[in-house]
Enzyme design. Structure first.
Site, PDB file in Angstrom:
ATOM      1  N   ASP A  39      45.437  47.146  41.415  1.00 17.99           N
ATOM      2  CA  ASP A  39      46.291  45.993  41.135  1.00 17.99           C
ATOM      3  C   ASP A  39      47.533  46.465  40.380  1.00 17.99           C
ATOM      4  OD1 ASP A  39      45.673  42.666  40.910  1.00 17.99           O
ATOM      5  OD2 ASP A  39      47.294  43.489  39.684  1.00 17.99           O
ATOM      6  N   ILE A  40      48.664  45.883  40.715  1.00 20.88           N
ATOM      7  CA  ILE A  40      49.936  46.289  40.100  1.00 20.88           C
ATOM      8  C   ILE A  40      50.024  45.843  38.636  1.00 20.88           C
ATOM      9  CG2 ILE A  40      51.352  44.244  40.617  1.00 20.88           C
ATOM     10  CD1 ILE A  40      53.457  46.184  41.775  1.00 20.88           C
ATOM     11  N   ASN A  97      39.977  34.327  43.827  1.00 24.57           N
ATOM     12  CA  ASN A  97      40.666  33.070  43.571  1.00 24.57           C
ATOM     13  C   ASN A  97      40.923  32.350  44.891  1.00 24.57           C
ATOM     14  OD1 ASN A  97      40.929  33.290  40.720  1.00 24.57           O
ATOM     15  ND2 ASN A  97      42.527  34.816  41.019  1.00 24.57           N
ATOM     16  N   VAL A 106      48.441  35.176  46.060  1.00 22.91           N
ATOM     17  CA  VAL A 106      48.725  35.875  47.326  1.00 22.91           C
ATOM     18  C   VAL A 106      47.840  35.274  48.419  1.00 22.91           C
ATOM     19  CG1 VAL A 106      48.755  38.095  48.517  1.00 22.91           C
ATOM     20  CG2 VAL A 106      49.320  37.992  46.082  1.00 22.91           C
ATOM     21  N   HIS A 110      41.363  38.132  49.011  1.00 21.95           N
ATOM     22  CA  HIS A 110      41.151  39.382  48.292  1.00 21.95           C
ATOM     23  C   HIS A 110      40.117  39.177  47.201  1.00 21.95           C
ATOM     24  CE1 HIS A 110      44.542  37.191  46.517  1.00 21.95           C
ATOM     25  NE2 HIS A 110      44.142  37.642  45.333  1.00 21.95           N
ATOM     26  N   HIS A 112      39.011  40.733  43.521  1.00 19.57           N
ATOM     27  CA  HIS A 112      39.355  41.584  42.385  1.00 19.57           C
ATOM     28  C   HIS A 112      38.072  42.254  41.893  1.00 19.57           C
ATOM     29  CE1 HIS A 112      43.282  39.395  41.353  1.00 19.57           C
ATOM     30  NE2 HIS A 112      42.674  38.516  42.133  1.00 19.57           N
TER      31      HIS A 112
HETATM   32  P1  5GP Z   1      45.562  36.247  42.878  1.00 17.55           P
HETATM   33  O1  5GP Z   1      46.118  35.484  41.725  1.00 17.55           O
HETATM   34  O2  5GP Z   1      46.223  35.863  44.199  1.00 17.55           O
HETATM   35  O3  5GP Z   1      44.060  36.183  42.953  1.00 17.55           O
HETATM   36  O4  5GP Z   1      45.875  37.761  42.600  1.00 17.55           O
HETATM   37  C1  5GP Z   1      46.924  38.474  43.169  1.00 17.55           C
HETATM   38  C2  5GP Z   1      46.949  39.837  42.517  1.00 17.55           C
HETATM   39  O5  5GP Z   1      47.819  40.650  43.270  1.00 17.55           O
HETATM   40  C3  5GP Z   1      47.457  39.842  41.073  1.00 17.55           C
HETATM   41  O6  5GP Z   1      46.448  40.379  40.225  1.00 17.55           O
HETATM   42  C4  5GP Z   1      48.706  40.706  41.131  1.00 17.55           C
HETATM   43  O7  5GP Z   1      48.867  41.533  39.994  1.00 17.55           O
HETATM   44  C5  5GP Z   1      48.492  41.516  42.394  1.00 17.55           C
HETATM   45  N1  5GP Z   1      49.718  41.916  43.072  1.00 17.55           N
HETATM   46  C6  5GP Z   1      50.781  41.119  43.370  1.00 17.55           C
HETATM   47  N2  5GP Z   1      51.714  41.824  44.039  1.00 17.55           N
HETATM   48  C7  5GP Z   1      51.229  43.081  44.173  1.00 17.55           C
HETATM   49  C8  5GP Z   1      51.755  44.256  44.783  1.00 17.55           C
HETATM   50  O8  5GP Z   1      52.855  44.296  45.335  1.00 17.55           O
HETATM   51  N3  5GP Z   1      50.971  45.375  44.736  1.00 17.55           N
HETATM   52  C9  5GP Z   1      49.741  45.368  44.132  1.00 17.55           C
HETATM   53  N4  5GP Z   1      49.055  46.513  44.141  1.00 17.55           N
HETATM   54  N5  5GP Z   1      49.216  44.271  43.541  1.00 17.55           N
HETATM   55  C10 5GP Z   1      49.964  43.135  43.573  1.00 17.55           C
END
Ligand code: 5GP
Length: 128
Positions: A39-40, A97, A106, A110, A112
């Site tokens: 994760d970024i 999520n 996103v 996915h 985590h």
């Molecule tokens: P969500 O809130 O959709 O469950 O989590 C999305 C996750 O994607 C977040 O933890 C965020 O830090 C990660 N993320 C968003 N953009 C990028 C990216 O460009 N590269 C990577 N590796 N992670 C990302």
């Protein structure tokens, strides 16, 4: 802005671009069904995202419409990644999520994997 978690799938989302190799990621695992990468914005010493190699918006979409072979192999891939990361002894947390209340950002399903330290209670209680 959190996403709805419902189809249609937007093939311009960031994880679709990562899957197509259009933007880079720090890959930790890949097989025919799943890709896993750091994760970024990590929320723990280890924070890896595992995504299916197919276009599903959310857990709800994936569970309802993915072929059983993909569901089974994706689930096994998540466990294999956690094991590869050395988390099987100490433990880890999985988060998927789905939709606005979860703050899904996103719109590509996915999971985590978070670990590498004690993670405390599952959810911070709401203040009354
Ligand atoms: P969500 O809130 O959709 O469950 O989590 C999305 C996750 O994607 C977040 O933890 C965020 O830090 C990660 N993320 C968003 N953009 C990028 C990216 O460009 N590269 C990577 N590796 N992670 C990302």
């Amino acid at each position: 802005m959190p996403v709805s978690g419902k189809p249609p799938y937007d093939d311009q989302n960031i994880f679709a671009k990562i899957l197509r190799g259009e933007i880079p990621c720090q890959k930790v695992f890949e097989d025919d069904y799943a890709l896993a990468f750091n994760d970024i914005n990590p929320q723990g010493p280890i924070h890896v995202l595992v995504i299916p190699k197919a276009p599903y918006v959310s857990y709800a979409d994936f569970a309802a419409t993915a072929p059983e072979t993909l569901i089974a192999n994706f689930s096994r891939a998540v466990a294999a990644v956690a094991k590869q990361l050395g988390l099987e002894e100490t433990g880890y947390r999985l988060i998927a999520n789905m939709g606005p209340d979860s703050h899904q950002m996103v719109p590509h399903y996915h999971v985590h994997i978070i670990g590498g330290r004690p993670l405390g209670h599952m959810i911070v209680p709401l203040k009354t």
